[in-house]
Design a protein around this motif. Structure first.
Motif, mmCIF file in Angstrom:
data_model
loop_
_atom_site.group_PDB
_atom_site.id
_atom_site.type_symbol
_atom_site.label_atom_id
_atom_site.label_comp_id
_atom_site.label_asym_id
_atom_site.label_seq_id
_atom_site.Cartn_x
_atom_site.Cartn_y
_atom_site.Cartn_z
ATOM 1 N N GLU A 1 -7.454 13.777 2.505
ATOM 2 C CA GLU A 1 -6.401 12.781 2.244
ATOM 3 C C GLU A 1 -5.071 13.500 2.128
ATOM 4 O O GLU A 1 -5.008 14.643 1.672
ATOM 5 C CB GLU A 1 -6.735 12.091 0.920
ATOM 6 C CG GLU A 1 -5.775 11.029 0.483
ATOM 7 C CD GLU A 1 -6.194 10.432 -0.861
ATOM 8 O OE1 GLU A 1 -5.317 10.297 -1.715
ATOM 9 O OE2 GLU A 1 -7.390 10.118 -1.038
ATOM 10 N N MET B 1 3.932 21.563 1.957
ATOM 11 C CA MET B 1 5.364 21.718 2.227
ATOM 12 C C MET B 1 5.707 23.032 2.940
ATOM 13 O O MET B 1 6.746 23.119 3.580
ATOM 14 C CB MET B 1 6.181 21.583 0.949
ATOM 15 C CG MET B 1 5.983 22.696 -0.050
ATOM 16 S SD MET B 1 6.880 22.413 -1.581
ATOM 17 C CE MET B 1 8.228 23.543 -1.392
ATOM 18 N N SER C 1 -1.070 12.669 0.690
ATOM 19 C CA SER C 1 -0.195 11.734 0.007
ATOM 20 C C SER C 1 1.000 12.483 -0.565
ATOM 21 O O SER C 1 0.831 13.443 -1.326
ATOM 22 C CB SER C 1 -0.964 11.028 -1.115
ATOM 23 O OG SER C 1 -0.116 10.155 -1.825
ATOM 24 N N ASP C 2 2.196 12.072 -0.194
ATOM 25 C CA ASP C 2 3.435 12.660 -0.712
ATOM 26 C C ASP C 2 3.481 14.176 -0.585
ATOM 27 O O ASP C 2 3.857 14.885 -1.512
ATOM 28 C CB ASP C 2 3.652 12.260 -2.173
ATOM 29 C CG ASP C 2 3.863 10.769 -2.360
ATOM 30 O OD1 ASP C 2 4.459 10.147 -1.454
ATOM 31 O OD2 ASP C 2 3.420 10.221 -3.383
ATOM 32 N N GLY C 3 3.068 14.689 0.552
ATOM 33 C CA GLY C 3 3.149 16.124 0.799
ATOM 34 C C GLY C 3 2.076 16.952 0.122
ATOM 35 O O GLY C 3 2.164 18.178 0.097
ATOM 36 N N VAL C 4 1.057 16.292 -0.413
ATOM 37 C CA VAL C 4 -0.047 16.997 -1.059
ATOM 38 C C VAL C 4 -1.350 16.570 -0.391
ATOM 39 O O VAL C 4 -1.623 15.380 -0.248
ATOM 40 C CB VAL C 4 -0.096 16.699 -2.576
ATOM 41 C CG1 VAL C 4 -1.315 17.352 -3.217
ATOM 42 C CG2 VAL C 4 1.178 17.162 -3.259
ATOM 43 N N GLN D 1 -6.321 20.291 -4.650
ATOM 44 C CA GLN D 1 -5.040 19.764 -4.193
ATOM 45 C C GLN D 1 -4.208 20.933 -3.651
ATOM 46 O O GLN D 1 -4.198 22.014 -4.246
ATOM 47 C CB GLN D 1 -4.283 19.134 -5.368
ATOM 48 C CG GLN D 1 -5.044 18.033 -6.074
ATOM 49 C CD GLN D 1 -4.831 16.703 -5.396
ATOM 50 O OE1 GLN D 1 -3.724 16.367 -5.024
ATOM 51 N NE2 GLN D 1 -5.897 15.955 -5.239
ATOM 52 N N SER E 1 -0.301 21.717 -1.752
ATOM 53 C CA SER E 1 0.971 21.288 -1.179
ATOM 54 C C SER E 1 1.017 21.721 0.280
ATOM 55 O O SER E 1 0.638 22.849 0.616
ATOM 56 C CB SER E 1 2.135 21.933 -1.930
ATOM 57 O OG SER E 1 3.350 21.684 -1.245
#
Length: 85
Positions: free
Chosen positions: A11, A33, A13-16, A29, A31
């Motif tokens: 999954e 980015m 979501s928001d860059g994670v 999890q 990142s």
């Protein structure tokens, strides 16, 4: 000592990215980015210190996970199991 691990993206979501490590149910999890290429659900990435560093070929990811499993077995004996690998 830190170890970078390959993981499959489940999954984003928001860059994670939420990723599955190996054959177990463990998720981590990371990142995304720092990635210089797009990643998608199902892609394998190499994670270090909570950041995805690069995208991996699925075969390369499986080979890396096998090496890690073999190392754990050598260190812990035949009956040792680790939930992440």
């Amino acid at each position: 000592m830190c170890l970078a691990i390959p993981a499959e993206i489940l999954e984003i979501s928001d860059g994670v990215a939420t990723c599955k490590v190996g054959e177990g149910d463990t998720t981590v999890q990371a990142s995304i980015m720092l990635m210089d290429e797009d990643v998608h659900i199902g892609d394998y990435i190499i994670i270090h210190a909570g950041f995805a560093l690069r995208k991996l070929d699925p075969k390369e990811a499986e080979e890396s996970l096998k090496i890690l499993r073999d190392m754990v077995e050598l260190l812990g004996g035949e009956n040792y199991q680790h939930e992440m690998l």
